[in-house]
Design a protein around this motif. Structure first.
Motif, PDB file in Angstrom:
ATOM      1  N   SER A  54       0.818  -1.215   0.000  1.00 53.81           N
ATOM      2  CA  SER A  54       0.000   0.000   0.000  1.00 53.81           C
ATOM      3  C   SER A  54       0.851   1.264   0.000  1.00 53.81           C
ATOM      4  O   SER A  54       0.355   2.340  -0.309  1.00 53.81           O
ATOM      5  N   GLY A  55       2.129   1.138   0.373  1.00 58.16           N
ATOM      6  CA  GLY A  55       3.021   2.290   0.446  1.00 58.16           C
ATOM      7  C   GLY A  55       3.007   2.988   1.796  1.00 58.16           C
ATOM      8  O   GLY A  55       3.764   3.929   2.024  1.00 58.16           O
ATOM      9  N   ARG A  56       2.143   2.526   2.693  1.00 60.24           N
ATOM     10  CA  ARG A  56       1.999   3.172   3.993  1.00 60.24           C
ATOM     11  C   ARG A  56       3.274   3.101   4.827  1.00 60.24           C
ATOM     12  O   ARG A  56       3.534   3.974   5.647  1.00 60.24           O
ATOM     13  N   LEU A  57       4.090   2.078   4.616  1.00 61.27           N
ATOM     14  CA  LEU A  57       5.294   1.889   5.426  1.00 61.27           C
ATOM     15  C   LEU A  57       6.559   2.431   4.760  1.00 61.27           C
ATOM     16  O   LEU A  57       7.648   2.299   5.316  1.00 61.27           O
ATOM     17  N   LYS A  58       6.422   3.035   3.615  1.00 62.50           N
ATOM     18  CA  LYS A  58       7.587   3.449   2.830  1.00 62.50           C
ATOM     19  C   LYS A  58       8.566   4.305   3.643  1.00 62.50           C
ATOM     20  O   LYS A  58       9.772   4.050   3.641  1.00 62.50           O
ATOM     21  N   ASP A  59       8.052   5.297   4.353  1.00 59.30           N
ATOM     22  CA  ASP A  59       8.947   6.163   5.125  1.00 59.30           C
ATOM     23  C   ASP A  59       9.637   5.397   6.251  1.00 59.30           C
ATOM     24  O   ASP A  59      10.838   5.570   6.490  1.00 59.30           O
ATOM     25  N   LEU A  60       8.915   4.515   6.923  1.00 60.27           N
ATOM     26  CA  LEU A  60       9.524   3.697   7.972  1.00 60.27           C
ATOM     27  C   LEU A  60      10.570   2.751   7.393  1.00 60.27           C
ATOM     28  O   LEU A  60      11.670   2.627   7.941  1.00 60.27           O
ATOM     29  N   GLN A  61      10.233   2.113   6.290  1.00 58.19           N
ATOM     30  CA  GLN A  61      11.172   1.191   5.664  1.00 58.19           C
ATOM     31  C   GLN A  61      12.437   1.918   5.233  1.00 58.19           C
ATOM     32  O   GLN A  61      13.547   1.413   5.416  1.00 58.19           O
ATOM     33  N   GLU A  62      12.302   3.106   4.672  1.00 52.28           N
ATOM     34  CA  GLU A  62      13.468   3.884   4.260  1.00 52.28           C
ATOM     35  C   GLU A  62      14.315   4.288   5.463  1.00 52.28           C
ATOM     36  O   GLU A  62      15.550   4.241   5.408  1.00 52.28           O
ATOM     37  N   ALA A  63      13.664   4.671   6.562  1.00 49.29           N
ATOM     38  CA  ALA A  63      14.399   5.045   7.771  1.00 49.29           C
ATOM     39  C   ALA A  63      15.120   3.836   8.368  1.00 49.29           C
ATOM     40  O   ALA A  63      16.265   3.950   8.816  1.00 49.29           O
ATOM     41  N   PHE A  64      14.468   2.664   8.364  1.00 46.47           N
ATOM     42  CA  PHE A  64      15.124   1.451   8.859  1.00 46.47           C
ATOM     43  C   PHE A  64      16.363   1.147   8.019  1.00 46.47           C
ATOM     44  O   PHE A  64      17.408   0.805   8.552  1.00 46.47           O
ATOM     45  N   TYR A  65      16.236   1.283   6.716  1.00 43.75           N
ATOM     46  CA  TYR A  65      17.365   1.018   5.831  1.00 43.75           C
ATOM     47  C   TYR A  65      18.497   2.025   6.083  1.00 43.75           C
ATOM     48  O   TYR A  65      19.658   1.641   6.243  1.00 43.75           O
ATOM     49  N   ALA A  66      18.141   3.309   6.126  1.00 46.12           N
ATOM     50  CA  ALA A  66      19.149   4.363   6.293  1.00 46.12           C
ATOM     51  C   ALA A  66      19.880   4.248   7.626  1.00 46.12           C
ATOM     52  O   ALA A  66      21.074   4.558   7.717  1.00 46.12           O
ATOM     53  N   ARG A  67      19.198   3.806   8.654  1.00 46.77           N
ATOM     54  CA  ARG A  67      19.772   3.718   9.998  1.00 46.77           C
ATOM     55  C   ARG A  67      20.339   2.334  10.317  1.00 46.77           C
ATOM     56  O   ARG A  67      20.746   2.083  11.442  1.00 46.77           O
ATOM     57  N   SER A  68      20.308   1.429   9.359  1.00 49.47           N
ATOM     58  CA  SER A  68      20.721   0.031   9.586  1.00 49.47           C
ATOM     59  C   SER A  68      19.977  -0.576  10.766  1.00 49.47           C
ATOM     60  O   SER A  68      20.547  -1.234  11.623  1.00 49.47           O
ATOM     61  N   ALA A  69      18.674  -0.346  10.782  1.00 49.78           N
ATOM     62  CA  ALA A  69      17.825  -0.808  11.879  1.00 49.78           C
ATOM     63  C   ALA A  69      17.312  -2.223  11.646  1.00 49.78           C
ATOM     64  O   ALA A  69      16.426  -2.680  12.349  1.00 49.78           O
ATOM     65  N   LEU A  70      17.865  -2.880  10.675  1.00 49.84           N
ATOM     66  CA  LEU A  70      17.517  -4.275  10.438  1.00 49.84           C
ATOM     67  C   LEU A  70      18.780  -4.997  10.036  1.00 49.84           C
ATOM     68  O   LEU A  70      19.669  -4.428   9.439  1.00 49.84           O
ATOM     69  N   GLN A  71      18.842  -6.227  10.434  1.00 50.71           N
ATOM     70  CA  GLN A  71      19.988  -7.030  10.031  1.00 50.71           C
ATOM     71  C   GLN A  71      19.486  -8.323   9.423  1.00 50.71           C
ATOM     72  O   GLN A  71      19.358  -8.421   8.219  1.00 50.71           O
ATOM     73  N   CYS A  72      19.117  -9.280  10.242  1.00 58.25           N
ATOM     74  CA  CYS A  72      18.637 -10.534   9.643  1.00 58.25           C
ATOM     75  C   CYS A  72      17.229 -10.373   9.095  1.00 58.25           C
ATOM     76  O   CYS A  72      16.816 -11.086   8.198  1.00 58.25           O
TER      77      CYS A  72
END
Length: 138
Positions: A61-79
């Motif tokens: 839906s695109g609703r999480l796009k900003d969160l997903q981008e922030a997680f990527y930019a901040r390395s907030a995900l690994q596995c």
């Protein structure tokens, strides 16, 4: 059959992960009628008639796009195992009418287990997204 098993094995929606199967880790979090729930604790038959949204639907839906981008930019995900549940919970927090500060974010993530990141980057990404959304709304 649990809702988590039904989503994964019958519908092929594998973004809903099974970790502890006791509702403690948060990896199976989905949105049911607008509220986050643990899909491992809900029987599929109990969900009949409910509006269930998985990470796939929220992402598409695109609703999480900003969160997903922030997680990527901040390395907030690994596995990535815990990420779908955390994203859905974070989005629910950010859509709530209550103020979101770092303490509220940490409290809101209670019940989500991430063994890779130590949570600092996750909290940073959610706080950054909260600030961006507040700026856009204000």
């Amino acid at each position: 059959m649990s809702l988590a098993d039904f989503l994964r094995d019958v519908l092929g929606l594998t973004g809903t992960h099974l970790g502890c199967e006791e509702g403690q880790c948060g990896a199976c979090t989905v949105v049911s009628d607008g509220a986050t729930v643990r899909a491992c604790l809900l029987l599929a038959v109990q969900a009949d008639g409910m509006a269930i949204e998985t990470i796939e639907g929220a992402s598409d839906s695109g609703r999480l796009k900003d969160l997903q981008e922030a997680f990527y930019a901040r390395s907030a995900l690994q596995c990535g195992f815990c990420t779908s549940g955390i994203l859905l919970t974070a989005d629910a927090m950010l859509r709530d009418d209550r103020p979101v500060d770092r303490r509220a974010i940490r409290e809101g993530l209670t019940g989500h287990i991430c063994r890779c990141t130590g949570y600092h980057a996750i909290v940073d990404a959610i706080a950054e997204t909260a600030e961006q959304r507040a700026t856009c709304d204000g």
